[in-house]
Design a protein around this motif. Sequence first.
Motif, PDB file in Angstrom:
ATOM      1  N   ILE A  95      22.889  47.922  29.601  1.00 15.40           N
ATOM      2  CA  ILE A  95      22.932  46.542  29.126  1.00 15.40           C
ATOM      3  C   ILE A  95      24.209  46.303  28.335  1.00 15.40           C
ATOM      4  O   ILE A  95      24.836  47.230  27.829  1.00 15.40           O
ATOM      5  N   GLU A  96      24.561  45.033  28.238  1.00 14.98           N
ATOM      6  CA  GLU A  96      25.747  44.607  27.507  1.00 14.98           C
ATOM      7  C   GLU A  96      25.389  43.353  26.723  1.00 14.98           C
ATOM      8  O   GLU A  96      24.701  42.472  27.234  1.00 14.98           O
ATOM      9  N   VAL A  97      25.839  43.284  25.499  1.00 16.74           N
ATOM     10  CA  VAL A  97      25.645  42.081  24.688  1.00 16.74           C
ATOM     11  C   VAL A  97      27.008  41.430  24.515  1.00 16.74           C
ATOM     12  O   VAL A  97      27.929  42.035  23.968  1.00 16.74           O
ATOM     13  N   VAL A  98      27.143  40.194  25.029  1.00 16.00           N
ATOM     14  CA  VAL A  98      28.400  39.449  24.922  1.00 16.00           C
ATOM     15  C   VAL A  98      28.302  38.590  23.669  1.00 16.00           C
ATOM     16  O   VAL A  98      27.577  37.602  23.637  1.00 16.00           O
ATOM     17  N   ALA A  99      29.031  38.977  22.626  1.00  8.73           N
ATOM     18  CA  ALA A  99      28.935  38.309  21.322  1.00  8.73           C
ATOM     19  C   ALA A  99      29.994  37.221  21.215  1.00  8.73           C
ATOM     20  O   ALA A  99      31.180  37.495  21.223  1.00  8.73           O
ATOM     21  N   THR A 100      29.535  35.982  21.146  1.00 12.13           N
ATOM     22  CA  THR A 100      30.429  34.836  21.020  1.00 12.13           C
ATOM     23  C   THR A 100      30.227  34.203  19.649  1.00 12.13           C
ATOM     24  O   THR A 100      29.283  33.452  19.440  1.00 12.13           O
ATOM     25  N   ASP A 101      31.103  34.542  18.715  1.00 13.89           N
ATOM     26  CA  ASP A 101      30.996  34.016  17.348  1.00 13.89           C
ATOM     27  C   ASP A 101      29.615  34.243  16.754  1.00 13.89           C
ATOM     28  O   ASP A 101      29.064  33.371  16.066  1.00 13.89           O
ATOM     29  N   ALA A 102      29.029  35.397  17.027  1.00 14.72           N
ATOM     30  CA  ALA A 102      27.699  35.689  16.501  1.00 14.72           C
ATOM     31  C   ALA A 102      27.775  35.977  15.001  1.00 14.72           C
ATOM     32  O   ALA A 102      28.705  36.633  14.532  1.00 14.72           O
ATOM     33  N   GLU A 103      26.792  35.505  14.247  1.00 15.25           N
ATOM     34  CA  GLU A 103      26.733  35.788  12.824  1.00 15.25           C
ATOM     35  C   GLU A 103      26.608  37.296  12.602  1.00 15.25           C
ATOM     36  O   GLU A 103      25.880  37.979  13.329  1.00 15.25           O
ATOM     37  N   PRO A 104      27.284  37.852  11.597  1.00 15.50           N
ATOM     38  CA  PRO A 104      27.245  39.305  11.361  1.00 15.50           C
ATOM     39  C   PRO A 104      25.831  39.855  11.199  1.00 15.50           C
ATOM     40  O   PRO A 104      25.520  40.936  11.715  1.00 15.50           O
ATOM     41  N   ALA A 110      24.003  41.751  31.456  1.00 19.85           N
ATOM     42  CA  ALA A 110      24.704  41.167  30.314  1.00 19.85           C
ATOM     43  C   ALA A 110      23.855  40.079  29.666  1.00 19.85           C
ATOM     44  O   ALA A 110      23.362  39.169  30.343  1.00 19.85           O
ATOM     45  N   LEU A 111      23.700  40.171  28.350  1.00 17.20           N
ATOM     46  CA  LEU A 111      22.929  39.219  27.559  1.00 17.20           C
ATOM     47  C   LEU A 111      23.854  38.564  26.537  1.00 17.20           C
ATOM     48  O   LEU A 111      24.674  39.241  25.914  1.00 17.20           O
ATOM     49  N   SER A 112      23.729  37.261  26.363  1.00 12.61           N
ATOM     50  CA  SER A 112      24.617  36.543  25.444  1.00 12.61           C
ATOM     51  C   SER A 112      24.055  36.546  24.030  1.00 12.61           C
ATOM     52  O   SER A 112      22.839  36.481  23.814  1.00 12.61           O
ATOM     53  N   LEU A 113      24.978  36.621  23.066  1.00 11.09           N
ATOM     54  CA  LEU A 113      24.602  36.549  21.662  1.00 11.09           C
ATOM     55  C   LEU A 113      25.524  35.537  20.992  1.00 11.09           C
ATOM     56  O   LEU A 113      26.723  35.764  20.852  1.00 11.09           O
ATOM     57  N   ASP A 114      24.966  34.391  20.597  1.00  9.79           N
ATOM     58  CA  ASP A 114      25.787  33.315  20.044  1.00  9.79           C
ATOM     59  C   ASP A 114      24.891  32.378  19.243  1.00  9.79           C
ATOM     60  O   ASP A 114      23.799  32.761  18.826  1.00  9.79           O
ATOM     61  N   ASP A 115      25.338  31.133  19.076  1.00 12.18           N
ATOM     62  CA  ASP A 115      24.590  30.203  18.226  1.00 12.18           C
ATOM     63  C   ASP A 115      23.444  29.491  18.948  1.00 12.18           C
ATOM     64  O   ASP A 115      22.827  28.591  18.383  1.00 12.18           O
ATOM     65  N   ARG A 116      23.161  29.897  20.188  1.00 18.60           N
ATOM     66  CA  ARG A 116      22.085  29.202  20.915  1.00 18.60           C
ATOM     67  C   ARG A 116      20.717  29.418  20.263  1.00 18.60           C
ATOM     68  O   ARG A 116      19.783  28.667  20.516  1.00 18.60           O
ATOM     69  N   TYR A 117      20.581  30.448  19.425  1.00 22.99           N
ATOM     70  CA  TYR A 117      19.278  30.725  18.816  1.00 22.99           C
ATOM     71  C   TYR A 117      18.932  29.717  17.730  1.00 22.99           C
ATOM     72  O   TYR A 117      17.784  29.624  17.303  1.00 22.99           O
ATOM     73  N   GLN A 118      19.934  28.968  17.275  1.00 17.41           N
ATOM     74  CA  GLN A 118      19.634  27.851  16.376  1.00 17.41           C
ATOM     75  C   GLN A 118      18.968  26.727  17.144  1.00 17.41           C
ATOM     76  O   GLN A 118      18.132  26.001  16.613  1.00 17.41           O
ATOM     77  N   GLN A 119      19.353  26.562  18.427  1.00 21.50           N
ATOM     78  CA  GLN A 119      18.707  25.560  19.283  1.00 21.50           C
ATOM     79  C   GLN A 119      17.377  26.061  19.816  1.00 21.50           C
ATOM     80  O   GLN A 119      16.432  25.291  19.954  1.00 21.50           O
ATOM     81  N   TYR A 120      17.325  27.354  20.148  1.00 23.23           N
ATOM     82  CA  TYR A 120      16.144  27.935  20.795  1.00 23.23           C
ATOM     83  C   TYR A 120      15.704  29.163  19.997  1.00 23.23           C
ATOM     84  O   TYR A 120      15.993  30.302  20.394  1.00 23.23           O
ATOM     85  N   PRO A 121      15.007  28.978  18.880  1.00 30.31           N
ATOM     86  CA  PRO A 121      14.652  30.105  18.003  1.00 30.31           C
ATOM     87  C   PRO A 121      13.839  31.188  18.704  1.00 30.31           C
ATOM     88  O   PRO A 121      13.952  32.370  18.368  1.00 30.31           O
ATOM     89  N   GLN A 122      13.028  30.815  19.688  1.00 30.58           N
ATOM     90  CA  GLN A 122      12.184  31.799  20.366  1.00 30.58           C
ATOM     91  C   GLN A 122      12.971  32.672  21.335  1.00 30.58           C
ATOM     92  O   GLN A 122      12.478  33.710  21.801  1.00 30.58           O
ATOM     93  N   LEU A 123      14.202  32.293  21.622  1.00 32.28           N
ATOM     94  CA  LEU A 123      14.966  32.996  22.653  1.00 32.28           C
ATOM     95  C   LEU A 123      15.415  34.378  22.197  1.00 32.28           C
ATOM     96  O   LEU A 123      15.483  35.308  23.001  1.00 32.28           O
TER      97      LEU A 123
END
Length: 423
Positions: free
Chosen positions: A236-245, A205-218
């Motif tokens: 694999i699974e992508v856990v989308a937490t308020d991810a931008e469309p 499981a991989l997370s998809l959320d706003d952390r990429y604003q903090q860590y652009p390389q992630l």
Amino acid sequence: MGQLYATAGLRHLAQRRRLGWLAQQLPQPHADGAGLLRRLAASGDGLPLETLGAANAQALLLRNWATDSAPSGGRSALPFAFVEAINLELSYSCNLACSHCLQEPLRPKGASTWLDVATVRPLLEQAQALQLLRRGLNLTGGEVIATASPVLELLALAQQLNIPTRMNTNAWWGLQQQIRVGDHSFADDAALVGALQQRGLGRLALSLDDRYQQYPQLLERVIRVGTLCQLAGQAIEVVATDAEPTLLKRVQRQLPAALITPMEQVDIGAAQPVQQRPMRRGNVARLAALSHCATAGFYRPRYLHVTPDGGVRSCLYAPGGGWLGNLHHQSLIEILNAAAANTVVQLFDSGELEAFVAEHLTPWRHIYRGLDHGCTAAALIARLAERLSMQQQNADRPLHPEQLELLHRRLAKEMGLEAAMKA
């Protein structure tokens, strides 16, 4: 002549039609062992000790399937009857500091505590016997891919026991070389994916959320790990937490084999909460009733969660809580037997949340920030009930107002719920 009485654990086995399995574990074979155990599980008055034989009775007592004391208050309920999976929080340590993380207030400042294999092995063996792992085992953190992590050994143990597994990672190790996990070293990210597959990982499981604003390389690393998994045939699974469309569409395009799981934002631990007002009188209990489980998860949970220090709880959104018991001091069967008498279980089963909040939380409402989510409110009530019970058991008199205020301030800090300081 002594009597033998069924524990909640034995009645649980009867409900799951597992008494034949238990009869085979007894040291003294009996032609109708399962039938006698069924009689014991159904009887409120117990059975004479000699009915099953001295050796069998002793084995049942030692393994907590039976007791020689008549239960007070009648037959206890089976709050674990609905459990279908266990979530292991291996550590609260993480190499990131995401703003929305529920566990941020619990991050260790020094050496990390890790849930160890010696604690997990009997847990899994007993959970499997009790059929509490029908959906399997989830391994999460913190971040589980770390130098001190036992995650690979735990995956191998689950594989040995034929338990389906799922694992969460922030994928920091994508595009990296010389990756160390516990006692194992891997030349690169592809080798680590292979090691996970060899140990029978069911889904990564991989997370998809706003952390990429903090860590652009992630984001590039997440896509890299997902791509490696797709090439290797690893689910694999992508856990989308308020991810931008637009972000979600990009990931769906590049990882077409990924299962997309929506998961709404929960405001426990958020670094920038939406509201900063103190809680209003009475609204916390009503808000708790609006949680996804409508508070039923506390007295008939579908999942059990284990903290890095062995604490067992029934709510995902209360990291650090261990109100059901602790695996370092009790077996899972002992925790099951005691669950119906547990303070938190009884509180949520009683329907008296409003009275509890009015007495134990409202007078200190100024200590906490405003709450916006039912799971947050329910988790706070549970942690408060747990902490009050512990302190009252240790004290030989009622807690002083100063002690109660200190308790609330500590709890607010641990859960990331402190009210904003006035300028």
